[in-house]
Write a protein that holds these residues in place. Sequence first.
Motif, short mmCIF file in Angstrom:
data_model
loop_
_atom_site.label_atom_id
_atom_site.label_comp_id
_atom_site.label_asym_id
_atom_site.label_seq_id
_atom_site.Cartn_x
_atom_site.Cartn_y
_atom_site.Cartn_z
N LEU A 35 0.80 -1.23 0.00
CA LEU A 35 0.00 0.00 0.00
C LEU A 35 0.84 1.29 0.00
O LEU A 35 0.42 2.28 -0.60
N PRO A 36 2.05 1.30 0.60
CA PRO A 36 2.87 2.51 0.43
C PRO A 36 3.21 2.76 -1.05
O PRO A 36 3.35 3.91 -1.48
N GLU A 37 3.37 1.69 -1.82
CA GLU A 37 3.68 1.84 -3.26
C GLU A 37 2.42 2.10 -4.08
O GLU A 37 2.45 2.84 -5.06
N PHE A 38 1.32 1.46 -3.65
CA PHE A 38 0.06 1.58 -4.38
C PHE A 38 -1.00 2.14 -3.43
O PHE A 38 -1.84 1.38 -2.90
N PRO A 39 -0.99 3.46 -3.18
CA PRO A 39 -1.92 4.01 -2.21
C PRO A 39 -3.38 3.86 -2.66
O PRO A 39 -3.70 4.00 -3.84
N LEU A 40 -4.22 3.56 -1.68
CA LEU A 40 -5.64 3.35 -1.99
C LEU A 40 -6.38 4.67 -2.13
O LEU A 40 -5.97 5.68 -1.58
N GLY A 41 -7.46 4.62 -2.86
CA GLY A 41 -8.31 5.81 -2.96
C GLY A 41 -8.84 6.01 -4.36
O GLY A 41 -8.51 5.28 -5.29
N VAL A 42 -9.67 7.04 -4.48
CA VAL A 42 -10.22 7.39 -5.79
C VAL A 42 -9.17 8.24 -6.50
O VAL A 42 -8.74 9.27 -6.00
N ILE A 43 -8.75 7.77 -7.65
CA ILE A 43 -7.75 8.51 -8.43
C ILE A 43 -8.47 9.49 -9.36
O ILE A 43 -7.99 10.59 -9.60
N ARG A 44 -9.60 9.05 -9.89
CA ARG A 44 -10.41 9.96 -10.72
C ARG A 44 -11.89 9.59 -10.61
O ARG A 44 -12.23 8.42 -10.66
N ASP A 45 -12.73 10.59 -10.46
CA ASP A 45 -14.18 10.35 -10.49
C ASP A 45 -14.82 11.57 -11.15
O ASP A 45 -15.02 12.60 -10.52
N ARG A 46 -15.10 11.42 -12.43
CA ARG A 46 -15.59 12.58 -13.18
C ARG A 46 -17.03 12.96 -12.80
O ARG A 46 -17.48 14.04 -13.16
N SER A 47 -17.71 12.06 -12.07
CA SER A 47 -19.05 12.45 -11.61
C SER A 47 -18.96 13.64 -10.65
O SER A 47 -19.87 14.44 -10.54
N LYS A 48 -17.78 13.73 -9.99
CA LYS A 48 -17.58 14.85 -9.06
C LYS A 48 -17.39 16.18 -9.81
O LYS A 48 -17.47 17.24 -9.23
N GLU A 49 -17.09 16.05 -11.12
CA GLU A 49 -16.95 17.27 -11.95
C GLU A 49 -18.27 17.58 -12.63
O GLU A 49 -18.33 18.41 -13.54
N GLY A 50 -19.32 16.85 -12.27
CA GLY A 50 -20.63 17.08 -12.88
C GLY A 50 -20.74 16.53 -14.28
O GLY A 50 -21.66 16.88 -15.04
N VAL A 51 -19.83 15.61 -14.68
CA VAL A 51 -19.86 15.04 -16.04
C VAL A 51 -20.82 13.86 -16.06
O VAL A 51 -20.78 13.03 -15.17
#
Length: 250
Positions: free
Chosen positions: A234-250
């Motif tokens: 996990l230090p090399e591959f951190p967890l989380g949302v890398i991109r979510d275009r719904s948050k940009e209203g797309v």
Amino acid sequence: MEKIYSRTKTIQEDKVSGFCPGCMHSTVVKLIGEVLEEMNIVDKAVMITGIGCCGLHMDYIAYDTITAPHGRACAVATGMKRTSPDSLIFTYQGDGDFASIGLGESISAANRGENVTVIFINNGIYGMTGGQMAPTTLLGMKASTAPKGRIAEEHGYPMHMCEILNQLTAPYYLERTSCNTPQNVIKTKNAIKKAFQNQLDGKGFSMVEIVSNCPTNWGLDPLDTLDFIEEKMLPEFPLGVIRDRSKEGV
Ligand SMILES: Cc1ncc(C[n+]2csc(CCOP(=O)(O)OP(=O)(O)O)c2C)c(N)n1
């Protein structure tokens, strides 16, 4: 005795699992089944598996599957989705399949914004063939083709597929999860659900990368693999949302 575990309806009760004890593929396959059932989309689901351990469950699941030639799952998924747009098309690929032999197909499908979902199992090695080095192998991590561990000068650095795809314009949703803790299992399930919903809504390319284990080829007890994930992966591959275009209203 109280029953504390049962398979989902999408996994046949009378079949023996194809996975090694403690392998996270089992967890992810169960989550996919739960999500398909909860979203009531079992009948429209088609899984395109890569080559590797990622295909070991295809004999005992209740939805349709296709096995793509090694690395070509995203290309097959593209054809399937374009010709059968009402189907829920998802690939299920290991790191050797998605990030090595299939790198071109994977990046190209993401770059086209194909309306498919990728479930990418990153266990840091080639599992089925005996633990050879993968693009995601950690520096210093031993592999059967790197018995002294991965060395940057000789083998290059671990590849971060979510971040690489995040350089492209088209992908809609990229999230990295794991199943090393109960909380992360729940997050993985929610991410798979979101990725499938994106496809149903016609949003384009979604990928859930799941940082996983391989007790057999890592040479570790299944429980110890969970610590290895937490402390090394996990230090090399951190967890989380890398991109979510719904948050940009797309
Ligand atoms: C064209 C081709 N090259 C090589 C192989 C041998 N092969 C089968 S599975 C595999 C590795 C799969 O590793 P990965 O994608 O990481 O999946 P895992 O088994 O870890 O789930 C390889 C190299 C093959 N079947 N076809």
